[in-house]
Design an enzyme around this catalytic site. Structure first.
Site, PDB file in Angstrom:
ATOM      1  N   SER A 129       0.861  -1.159   0.049  1.00  0.00           N
ATOM      2  CA  SER A 129      -0.036  -0.069   0.023  1.00  0.00           C
ATOM      3  C   SER A 129       0.828   1.298   0.015  1.00  0.00           C
ATOM      4  O   SER A 129       1.952   1.165   0.493  1.00  0.00           O
ATOM      5  CB  SER A 129      -0.950  -0.087   1.122  1.00  0.00           C
ATOM      6  OG  SER A 129      -1.649   1.059   1.370  1.00  0.00           O
ATOM      7  N   TYR A 154      -2.142   0.066  10.134  1.00  0.00           N
ATOM      8  CA  TYR A 154      -2.519  -0.395   8.874  1.00  0.00           C
ATOM      9  C   TYR A 154      -1.103  -0.393   8.032  1.00  0.00           C
ATOM     10  O   TYR A 154      -0.575  -1.410   7.513  1.00  0.00           O
ATOM     11  CB  TYR A 154      -3.370   0.235   8.126  1.00  0.00           C
ATOM     12  CG  TYR A 154      -3.631  -0.087   6.753  1.00  0.00           C
ATOM     13  CD1 TYR A 154      -3.939  -1.352   6.359  1.00  0.00           C
ATOM     14  CD2 TYR A 154      -3.273   0.880   5.931  1.00  0.00           C
ATOM     15  CE1 TYR A 154      -4.163  -1.644   4.933  1.00  0.00           C
ATOM     16  CE2 TYR A 154      -3.311   0.118   4.360  1.00  0.00           C
ATOM     17  CZ  TYR A 154      -3.878  -1.154   4.133  1.00  0.00           C
ATOM     18  OH  TYR A 154      -3.974  -1.292   2.563  1.00  0.00           O
TER      19      TYR A 154
END
Length: 320
Positions: A129, A154
């Protein structure tokens, strides 16, 4: 080829599986169909895939070693692993951090361990990501940039997945590519993403939560461009013991206010704005350097934001 796809009922997994099946490949897909967002959308994606020749589905959790090993043992002729399953969402990692460690770290290691048994594996590809760049202020983000200042758990779990892959490539010779996706959007997308929630609020007449900051921007990337990139990179596997990382992004940041303007235009409704302070977990701007992927396979995004929003809006009006 036979391709093993995790998160196959998810946004990117669904579109990738569809493209690969249309190419004539076999796809073994897994997904736990969790309720992070409405499972009805995942089931609708899955219904489309089940109509395709060469598709096989198993409902499992990728952090469940026994379930993963059982499927791998029955499919030892897998050529490519496309690992897209994850617990997604920056803000939700502030609510339930444990689910991120379970899915994104344990899940990654489980898949890597299982892949050691695949003797004809040509390529292990996995979703990382843009969030791993965290508080990096140097733009555009380059794969060589330091990623030691995460702004969310995250991001931590996605970086941990990259490091695990690096170790497994070195130790066991698994050729790997990590894909740092930048704000992927489009039809069949995730309801927790801003563009999707904006569309819902606009059409229902409820306030759109917009965070302050005149420079709040994202490197929006249309789903078809992402899938084209995945397929091109799949066709260019790395050498054994090579673990590379590549950005896949829209090539330039777009203001979130422009996204909102295009949604209003193509949904035919005006938005009611609820302006709030930007959370500390949200960075102000993202922008991908694409030199690495361009050099590898010549990939460049083609769909501009306005056209992508138009396509999404047409789908949204039909589906909801």
């Amino acid at each position: 080829m036979k391709i093993f796809i995790t998160g196959v009922a998810g946004f990117i997994g669904f579109h990738s599986a569809l493209a690969l099946l249309r190419r004539g490949h076999k796809v073994v897909g897994v997904d736990n169909l969790n309720n992070y967002y409405d499972p009805k959308l995942k089931l609708a994606r899955l219904d489309i895939l089940k109509e395709m020749k060469g598709f096989e589905f198993h409902k499992i959790d990728i952090s469940d070693r026994e379930s993963v090993d059982e499927i791998i043992s029955k499919n030892v002729d897998i050529d490519v692993v496309l690992h897209l399953a994850a617990q997604a969402g920056v803000r939700y990692s502030l609510v339930d951090p444990y689910s991120y460690v379970q899915a994104n770290v344990m899940g990654q290691v489980t898949l890597l361990e299982a892949s050691r048994k695949l003797k004809q594996l040509k390529h292990f590809m996995y979703a990382s990501s843009s969030s791993v760049y965290g508080r990096n202020c140097s733009l555009p983000f380059k794969e060589s940039d330091s990623v030691d200042l995460p702004s969310s758990l995250y991001a931590v779990t996605k970086r941990a997945g990259e490091l695990a892959s690096e170790a497994y490539s070195y130790l066991y010779g698994i050729p790997q590519t990590g894909l740092r996706f930048f704000t992927v959007y489009g039809p069949w997308g995730r309801p927790d993403m801003a563009y999707f929630s904006f569309a819902k609020s606009i059409t229902e007449g409820t306030p759109v939560t917009l965070y302050d900051g005149k420079d709040l921007s994202r490197d929006f990337t249309y789903i078809d461009d992402i899938v084209d990139g995945i397929l091109l990179i799949m066709d260019h596997p790395p050498a054994a013991k090579e673990a590379r990382i590549l950005n896949l992004g829209g090539d330039h940041p777009e203001k979130v206010t422009d996204l909102l303007f295009y949604l209003e235009k193509y949904l035919g409704c005006s938005a009611k704005i609820d302006l709030k302070e930007r959370p500390s977990s949200d960075v102000e701007k993202t922008w991908a350097s694409l030199k690495g992927v361009e050099k590898l396979c010549g990939w460049k995004p083609k769909i501009p934001l306005e056209e992508g929003v138009r396509r999404f809006s047409e789908w949204y009006a039909t589906f909801f």
